[in-house]
Design an enzyme around this catalytic site. Structure first.
Site, PDB file in Angstrom:
ATOM      1  N   PRO A  36       0.842  -1.206   0.000  1.00 24.78           N
ATOM      2  CA  PRO A  36       0.000   0.000   0.000  1.00 24.78           C
ATOM      3  C   PRO A  36       0.872   1.250   0.000  1.00 24.78           C
ATOM      4  O   PRO A  36       1.875   1.321   0.716  1.00 24.78           O
ATOM      5  CB  PRO A  36      -0.788  -0.125   1.304  1.00 24.78           C
ATOM      6  N   CYS A  37       0.509   2.216  -0.832  1.00 22.87           N
ATOM      7  CA  CYS A  37       1.353   3.410  -0.973  1.00 22.87           C
ATOM      8  C   CYS A  37       0.695   4.669  -0.428  1.00 22.87           C
ATOM      9  O   CYS A  37       1.281   5.750  -0.495  1.00 22.87           O
ATOM     10  CB  CYS A  37       1.702   3.617  -2.440  1.00 22.87           C
TER      11      CYS A  37
END
Length: 378
Positions: free
Chosen positions: A80-81
């Site tokens: 996840p960014c």
């Protein structure tokens, strides 16, 4: 046999695509119990480390895989960014950067030949592109040359216009990185302009994906159903499962109120509910009715309310969403259908997944073009 380790594995979309391209996933990791349930049911021979990636070591993954680091060809995954934080031009020590740093840490310790990194398309524009520059710098620091681009899953035979960011890293800086050419698209009219262009297959549409599925009305369906032996196109033939052909899973429809059904009925295909008269419009403006003649919109984790079936006045079933994601019909998803549970729902797992056909296109290309460049090192 080429070997992979899948980080942030989720339901296993990447592993499935790489499996179909001839790879063997020797270990997978995720923190979610229901994702593990889904992954291990569909990939029963793959060891799964159910653990926060921040607590996982490369040695632990290799021990579970019963492999040495030198045997690992590819590490795959997409941490996840959201919330990446920079200090100047570099990724800071902000906790929101932690998961990406764990991917880099494990890759640095194992040093596979290739990295396959997939993420949301918005990563390219985060903080005016500085986040992406910092990410590439982190990979370069551990010895990987990188190439990245924005790709559309529909260009690779997925019945969904899903833009995704893909980065390929190859160990060393003396090798060539290329991306697979699209196989599907809109062909221009014949004539001089098209003389030197490759002929593309037409995009796979929502109708191509849905036309042979059992009809399921409001509140109907089941977690397991028999599938009639009828296929209208090549895509549907590809969806026939290898594990349990003739069976489909997760084809249950939500029951909607009469008012919701009437609202959905008023929305034309290819439009969202902003087209409705103001007096019956709800606060939610992004409920979109799929167009049978086009690839679907991006399958989100909220597809039951974000995507409306093109013919029936209801949200999609998990199986319909899985078809749009190009999963086989016997790829079974576990978990609740609501978010009352602690773990990921079936909807989350489908919406978060990398479409297997997209993963397959890259896996095949890496196998044929990236991996052979290491032959001289053996």
């Amino acid at each position: 046999m080429l070997k992979t380790i899948d980080l942030f594995a989720g339901a296993g979309g990447i592993t499935e695509g790489f499996r179909k391209a001839g790879y063997v996933c020797v270990c997978a990791n995720d923190i979610d119990e229901e994702a593990k349930h889904t992954f291990t049911y569909n990939h029963p021979t793959v060891p799964f480390v159910l653990k926060d990636v921040r607590e996982v070591t490369a040695a632990e993954l290799l021990a579970a895989a019963n492999c040495t680091a030198a045997e690992i060809d590819v590490i795959t995954g997409g941490p996840p960014c959201q919330g990446f934080s920079l200090a100047g031009q570099r990724l800071s020590d902000d906790p929101r950067n932690t998961l990406f740093r764990e991917y880099v840490r494990i890759a640095a310790d194992i040093r596979p030949r290739v990295l396959f990194f997939e993420n949301v398309h918005g990563i390219m524009n985060m903080q005016n592109g500085r986040v992406l520059k910092a990410i590439v710098t982190e990979f370069e620091k551990i010895g990987y040359q990188c190439k990245y681009n924005l790709v559309n899953a529909a260009d690779y035979g997925v019945p969904q216009a899903r833009p995704r960011f893909v980065l390929i890293g190859i160990r060393g800086f003396d090798k060539k990185i290329t991306f697979p050419q699209p196989t599907h698209g809109k062909n221009e009219e014949s004539g001089q302009m098209n003389l030197f262009k490759r002929e593309l297959l037409p995009y796979v549409t929502v109708n191509d994906a849905f036309s042979n599925l059992p009809v399921v009305n409001q509140g109907e369906g089941a977690e397991k159903m028999k599938m009639r032996n009828h296929y209208d196109n090549d895509f549907q033939k590809k969806c026939v499962g290898e594990r349990n052909p003739g069976v489909i899973y997760n084809h249950r429809a939500t029951r909607h109120s009469k008012a919701i059904q009437e609202r959905y009925a008023m929305i034309p295909q290819g439009c969202n509910n902003s087209i409705l008269p103001p007096e019956i419009r709800t606060k939610k403006q992004n409920a979109y009715k799929l167009d049978l003649s086009l690839p679907g919109r991006t399958v989100t984790c909220n597809f039951r309310t974000d995507l409306i079936h093109p013919v029936m006045n209801r949200g999609l079933t998990v199986r319909e969403a899985a078809r749009l994601q190009s999963f086989d019909d016997d790829y079974c998803f576990f978990g609740n259908l609501t978010r009352k549970a602690k773990w990921l729902t079936q909807d989350d797992q489908v919406g978060n997944a990398v479409p297997p056909l997209l993963a397959y296109a890259f896996a095949k290309h890496i196998k044929e073009n990236m991996i052979p460049q290491f032959e001289k090192e053996k």
